[in-house]
Design a protein around this motif. Sequence first.
Motif, short mmCIF file in Angstrom:
data_model
loop_
_atom_site.label_atom_id
_atom_site.label_comp_id
_atom_site.label_asym_id
_atom_site.label_seq_id
_atom_site.Cartn_x
_atom_site.Cartn_y
_atom_site.Cartn_z
N ASP A 1 0.73 -1.18 -0.09
CA ASP A 1 -0.07 0.00 0.17
C ASP A 1 1.02 1.32 0.12
N ILE A 2 1.90 1.30 0.72
CA ILE A 2 2.81 2.49 0.67
C ILE A 2 3.73 2.53 -0.35
N LEU A 3 4.06 1.30 -1.00
CA LEU A 3 4.78 1.59 -2.27
C LEU A 3 4.08 2.11 -3.47
N VAL A 4 2.76 1.80 -3.38
CA VAL A 4 1.97 2.53 -4.48
C VAL A 4 1.97 4.22 -4.27
N GLU A 5 2.01 4.32 -3.05
CA GLU A 5 1.94 5.94 -2.91
C GLU A 5 3.37 6.54 -3.42
N LEU A 6 4.28 5.79 -3.58
CA LEU A 6 5.68 6.68 -3.53
C LEU A 6 5.83 7.34 -4.97
N PRO A 7 5.47 6.88 -6.13
CA PRO A 7 5.46 7.68 -7.40
C PRO A 7 4.80 8.95 -7.53
N ILE A 8 3.78 9.32 -6.35
CA ILE A 8 3.29 10.51 -6.10
C ILE A 8 3.79 11.49 -5.85
N HIS A 9 5.00 11.38 -5.11
CA HIS A 9 6.03 12.29 -4.73
C HIS A 9 5.44 12.90 -3.47
N LEU B 1 13.93 -4.55 -1.97
CA LEU B 1 13.97 -4.06 -3.35
C LEU B 1 15.48 -3.88 -3.71
N GLY B 2 16.22 -3.86 -2.66
CA GLY B 2 17.73 -3.41 -2.76
C GLY B 2 17.87 -2.27 -3.46
N ALA B 3 17.16 -1.36 -3.18
CA ALA B 3 17.19 0.30 -3.33
C ALA B 3 17.54 1.00 -2.07
N THR B 4 18.33 2.13 -2.36
CA THR B 4 18.67 2.96 -1.45
C THR B 4 17.94 4.18 -1.06
N GLY B 5 17.00 4.32 -1.98
CA GLY B 5 15.77 5.40 -1.97
C GLY B 5 14.68 5.61 -2.62
N ARG B 6 13.92 6.42 -2.61
CA ARG B 6 12.70 6.45 -3.32
C ARG B 6 12.48 6.17 -4.66
N SER B 7 13.29 6.88 -5.57
CA SER B 7 13.42 6.80 -6.64
C SER B 7 13.99 5.51 -7.17
N GLU B 8 14.83 4.95 -6.53
CA GLU B 8 15.29 3.79 -7.09
C GLU B 8 14.41 2.55 -6.75
N ALA B 9 13.59 2.69 -5.65
CA ALA B 9 12.67 1.63 -5.25
C ALA B 9 11.41 1.66 -6.15
N VAL B 10 11.00 2.89 -6.59
CA VAL B 10 9.93 2.74 -7.76
C VAL B 10 10.52 2.32 -9.02
N ARG B 11 11.67 2.64 -9.41
CA ARG B 11 12.37 1.96 -10.60
C ARG B 11 12.42 0.43 -10.54
N ARG B 12 12.66 -0.19 -9.41
CA ARG B 12 12.81 -1.58 -9.05
C ARG B 12 11.51 -2.29 -8.88
N ALA B 13 10.64 -1.43 -8.52
CA ALA B 13 9.28 -2.21 -8.41
C ALA B 13 8.56 -2.27 -9.73
N THR B 14 8.67 -1.06 -10.51
CA THR B 14 8.24 -1.26 -11.87
C THR B 14 8.76 -2.15 -12.67
N GLU B 15 10.24 -2.57 -12.62
CA GLU B 15 10.76 -3.51 -13.46
C GLU B 15 10.45 -4.75 -12.82
N LEU B 16 9.94 -5.03 -11.91
CA LEU B 16 9.34 -6.44 -11.28
C LEU B 16 8.03 -6.53 -11.48
N GLY B 17 7.26 -5.65 -11.82
CA GLY B 17 5.86 -5.54 -11.91
C GLY B 17 5.12 -5.35 -10.79
N LEU B 18 5.68 -4.72 -9.78
CA LEU B 18 4.78 -4.42 -8.40
C LEU B 18 4.02 -3.00 -8.71
N LEU B 19 4.41 -2.32 -9.71
CA LEU B 19 3.81 -0.94 -9.90
C LEU B 19 3.22 -0.91 -11.38
#
Length: 766
Positions: free
Chosen positions: A712-720, A748-766
């Motif tokens: 639920d929180i991951l879905v909120e991240l791209p909205i900044h 997600l193996g990410a260090t911040g919000r932008s990288e988390a959004v990118r990784r989640a998109t690659e994995l089909g989570l967003l």
Amino acid sequence: MLTDWAQQLEDAGQRVAWFQGGESTDVGTPIRTDEWVFIDDAHLVAAGTLSRVLDDAVRTRRRVIVAGRFQPVHSLSYLAAAGILVEVRGDELAFTPEEASELALLHGVDLDRAPSTALVARTAGWATGIAMAVPRLLHGDVDDLIGRFVADSRAVGDFLSAEVLDRCSYDEVEMLIAGAVSEFMPGDLLVELTGRADAQAIADSFASENSLLTVRDGQVCFHPVLFAFLQAEGRRRDPAAHRDSHGRAALWYAARENSVAALRHALQSESPSLIRRMVEHFALDLVLSGHGAIVGEAVQALPPTADTLGVIVARLLLLIPFSTDPLRWVRLIANARQQDHPGYRLTAWPTALEAVECFPPADVCRTAEPPDLRAPRHAAARAKSLPLDLLCTLADAQMLRCTGDVREAMATAGRVVESAGTAGYQWLQLHGAELYSNCAIELEEWEKSSTMEERVAERGITLAPGMTDPVRAAAVIIRASRDYQQGEPLPRELDDVVSARGGTDDAIAVPARVLQLLMSLDADPDSLDSADELERILRASGSRFPRLVAASSLQIVALRAAQDELPLALAFADFVEEMLGGGCLELANLQFLLDSHSPAREAALTHAIARGARSWHPNAVVGASVLLAESAHAAGRDHVCLSHLTTALTQAKRFRTVRPFLMRGAIGARLTGLYDGRFGHLNALSSTVVRLARVMPAGPGLTVALTPKEHDILVELPIHQSVADIAAGQYLSVNTVKTHLRNIYLKLGATGRSEAVRRATELGLL
């Protein structure tokens, strides 16, 4: 089975000849060389005729299939020597529980594994017996009907009477009914009970014509269905004579020091005087060797108003260390002290009583001076009985621990474990191992505690079917605890312990259920139902099981905090402090978890580790380093994170546990995966940790298991949005959202919000 086989051959264009024993068809009729020959009910075919058919098969290489209730030809060795015999005996045709369930389903009965296993045990997998039992299961309680099957089944009685016993004379049937006191019995006992010198010869003759009875090496073995039928007939015809047969069998076995059989038959004799006699003679050895279940049955069958010293001490032994009724313990001790019959001085029971008094329940305060079990009055009894001597030695170890000499207590308990394991006294071995482990924990020598528990789990206990015996249940719990710590699935027997012991009202079922709930929380970190039940159990039993409080505290508090239930998390942390004490490492872990953004808390936890703060469970030691690694990773201090993970892996290897890496959604394992290959000599262990969590090092194809709230929180991240905005929208506190974000970045193996959004998109989570 045979008709289906024959039909399949005919459908495939093969020639098939079918002969039925007992019919007018001449089995000896010449047979074509290309035919498959089936002979059913071969026991009804004359032995000479069947021998000619088999001889012809050897000469012509014809394919002959013979089926019957017994082997009508004296010897088949010449067929085996020719390499043309395939022999399938009755035990190889026995149904498995799965096959019994399939057959039941065809009749509209849906059997779970437990009743299907009971049905197979009741019938020894005999297809005919199962087929007769299944239709009855449609009309009543399945477990009750299976338990009463045979004894109450007219169909079984008619079948056995017409098809099996009809070949015997009246005297032979009477002999079998009189002698059938157990499924497996020596031929000499059969002679004793029937009063017939030819009893073994009659059994041999019966066995030669029926597979429901076998005679091997002087042992007469009744099929369970035939045995149950004969027992029911004996009770119906003459109940008193039936009970008397069991009483005579008890005396026969007692004279040969077969304690289990003697007590079992004494129980079936329903004679209180005989049961009491067997308890006084055998109970000490039976309980200490792990056969407490049958002793428990025996003392339950006796009226407490007529207890002798031996019976009272047996009752006390069965309470150690599982009693939740201190008043009963006190009453039994007081009653035992009033037993001053002069004859007792010649037995082991007075010494056993003084030893047993060293193991009171947790709520009983011992006020008397510790007994001197090395005194001359005990020497003779100890010299005559190895189990009594070991019990006294274990009592000495218990008293040493109570008086503060913990190291000597541990050494003494270790010697008991060694001797008891060699001699087969499993009760002593288990309780000696528990005392040894508790001493090692007090000394914070976790390696020794882990080694002892692993040793008992691997080699110490031979489990018997059924979990009613506390010793067997305790052995299952030790094995399950070892499996849990090493990241393996829990044994199925643990379910039996919880159900057979009546739930957590029975003290020994508490650790079993706690292990199940911990495993459930590790599999689903958001399981509030599991957390609620676990907390209820710990609050009710925590004073008795402080190590369970220690092992469970981090999961419960982490879940409460993640669900924004901070007051509940703090309340449970206070409970942990009450149970374990204020300076323990478990409490430092909880305080850090609840305020991980505070440099002061991180410094306090680091200091607690450095000064060697007392810990109740090795998971606290490993878990502390995992918590610090998690905090360092969130702050971007990779080299510090790697250092803490290396420390955690080193401790995990030392204490033989990987469980702290698998808690809280396997955060520790996922974090370890980010540094795969960077742990030097610990790389093999780090790979095992990652594999057990079913994750892979960060990179393409990473398997991510986000909790529903994290998603639920991951879905909120791209909205900044800001963290405060996300918290308001999710009805969570800012700190809880930060915790979820940290877990999301880690997974997600990410260090911040932008990288988390990118990784989640690659994995089909967003």
